[in-house]
Design a protein around this motif. Sequence first.
Motif, mmCIF file in Angstrom:
data_model
loop_
_atom_site.group_PDB
_atom_site.id
_atom_site.type_symbol
_atom_site.label_atom_id
_atom_site.label_comp_id
_atom_site.label_asym_id
_atom_site.label_seq_id
_atom_site.Cartn_x
_atom_site.Cartn_y
_atom_site.Cartn_z
ATOM 1 N N GLY A 268 0.864 -1.529 0.028
ATOM 2 C CA GLY A 268 -0.132 -0.017 0.026
ATOM 3 C C GLY A 268 0.445 1.232 -0.072
ATOM 4 O O GLY A 268 0.100 2.345 0.081
ATOM 5 N N VAL A 269 1.860 1.506 -0.041
ATOM 6 C CA VAL A 269 2.893 2.220 -0.101
ATOM 7 C C VAL A 269 4.333 2.689 -1.290
ATOM 8 O O VAL A 269 4.524 1.188 -1.660
ATOM 9 C CB VAL A 269 3.662 2.373 1.333
ATOM 10 C CG1 VAL A 269 4.505 3.907 1.470
ATOM 11 C CG2 VAL A 269 3.100 1.552 2.067
ATOM 12 N N PRO A 270 3.450 3.723 -1.984
ATOM 13 C CA PRO A 270 4.652 3.647 -3.350
ATOM 14 C C PRO A 270 6.362 3.294 -2.625
ATOM 15 O O PRO A 270 6.686 4.696 -1.350
ATOM 16 C CB PRO A 270 4.018 4.678 -3.864
ATOM 17 C CG PRO A 270 3.330 5.503 -3.012
ATOM 18 C CD PRO A 270 3.161 5.121 -1.886
ATOM 19 N N VAL A 271 7.178 2.926 -3.059
ATOM 20 C CA VAL A 271 8.641 2.801 -2.803
ATOM 21 C C VAL A 271 8.984 3.334 -4.128
ATOM 22 O O VAL A 271 9.538 2.846 -5.300
ATOM 23 C CB VAL A 271 8.700 1.210 -2.451
ATOM 24 C CG1 VAL A 271 10.266 0.761 -1.985
ATOM 25 C CG2 VAL A 271 7.680 1.389 -1.753
ATOM 26 N N VAL A 287 7.361 10.727 -4.796
ATOM 27 C CA VAL A 287 7.586 9.373 -5.804
ATOM 28 C C VAL A 287 6.177 9.079 -6.385
ATOM 29 O O VAL A 287 4.838 10.010 -5.583
ATOM 30 C CB VAL A 287 8.041 8.627 -4.277
ATOM 31 C CG1 VAL A 287 7.117 7.633 -5.128
ATOM 32 C CG2 VAL A 287 8.893 8.632 -4.326
ATOM 33 N N ALA A 288 5.842 9.073 -7.411
ATOM 34 C CA ALA A 288 4.523 8.688 -7.963
ATOM 35 C C ALA A 288 3.498 7.815 -7.224
ATOM 36 O O ALA A 288 4.353 6.809 -6.672
ATOM 37 C CB ALA A 288 5.119 8.148 -9.517
ATOM 38 N N GLY A 289 3.051 8.912 -7.144
ATOM 39 C CA GLY A 289 1.784 8.202 -6.405
ATOM 40 C C GLY A 289 1.711 8.451 -5.178
ATOM 41 O O GLY A 289 0.764 7.972 -3.853
ATOM 42 N N ALA A 290 2.047 9.082 -4.392
ATOM 43 C CA ALA A 290 2.304 9.680 -3.283
ATOM 44 C C ALA A 290 1.467 11.233 -2.300
ATOM 45 O O ALA A 290 1.429 11.617 -3.381
ATOM 46 C CB ALA A 290 4.580 9.782 -2.804
ATOM 47 N N ARG A 291 1.118 10.913 -1.751
ATOM 48 C CA ARG A 291 0.303 11.477 -1.412
ATOM 49 C C ARG A 291 0.599 13.702 -0.935
ATOM 50 O O ARG A 291 1.740 12.971 -0.323
ATOM 51 C CB ARG A 291 -1.301 11.935 -0.587
ATOM 52 C CG ARG A 291 -1.862 12.664 -0.307
ATOM 53 C CD ARG A 291 -2.937 11.722 0.895
ATOM 54 N NE ARG A 291 -2.428 11.958 1.613
ATOM 55 C CZ ARG A 291 -2.728 13.082 2.726
ATOM 56 N NH1 ARG A 291 -3.005 13.823 2.259
ATOM 57 N NH2 ARG A 291 -2.420 11.958 4.290
#
Length: 312
Positions: A268-271, A287-291
């Motif tokens: 569930g966490v962008p890495v 990071v792509a997908g991070a809020r």
Amino acid sequence: MFDSPLSSSAYEVLGVDPTADEEALRRAYRLRLRQTHPDTGGDAARFIQVQRAWELVGTTDARAAYDRGHGFGDAPAPEYGPDAPSWRPQGGPADTRPRARSYGHPGGWRRERYLSLIREWAGRGVTVENPYDPALVRSAPVAVRRLLADALAEEATARIVSDLGMGYTVWHDVAASARGGDPDEKLDHVVLGPSGLYGILSEDFGGPVRVRRGELIGDAVDGAPVAGLLARMRVVARAAGVRFGGAIVVLPDDDVLQPIEELGRIRGVPVAIVSRSALSAVLRRGVAGARAIGGNEVFDVRTRLQHTVRFA
């Protein structure tokens, strides 16, 4: 590539004794080139290592400079005051440029533990003149060298994130275990800024690293670094009542095939796996997908972390 306490020396990469004469060194270089060349079934990363080793010891002047060395402790450890004045070179003049607000002592526990163990191992009651001498460090047990490598990696990241500016807040060596628990159960860095809230692992395995199925692999990679980072982030997130936007593993530039490798969501966490030279850019754009975080939420998250963060 050869400035890590965990990396092989240039002579070890070439497969010769440090006392080898110039002709023996040249023969070893040519042999290792043939053995590692990708066109003949060799490993590209090893091929690059051989070329770099020759650059360091292939000429008389370069070899003399390499043999003299400058130690692994030349870069001073960061200093932080209780009022978080931001990083500054140890003993150097104050830097008046706006810096990120920084708390904690990156690499502090590991550097102190290294100094204690290297003196115990090498000195046996005798004073060690230079605990960072390259020959001494490379001859030490792997566990001792890893302490120094981790400390230097964390300090290098601290210098980078301190330059992000006053819009960022950074906590170093954040405890991620029960009070009095294992000092290794920690987040190396927690970074809060407009691009989001990130948990960061600073690593140096002393050699090339690759990614397979969302995890780091390599000759010197022990355990599951990405999974461990995510687990420690969950501990800190629950304690503070915050939500991390992403996770970042920072590695030396020479140890990654590309400067930024985004792995997508893991648990569930962008890495992202990021080289040191690319870290600042990644933290600024996210990071792509991070809020992203903005407005009053930044102050709320910062306050929650300030009230709950404990240092390892």
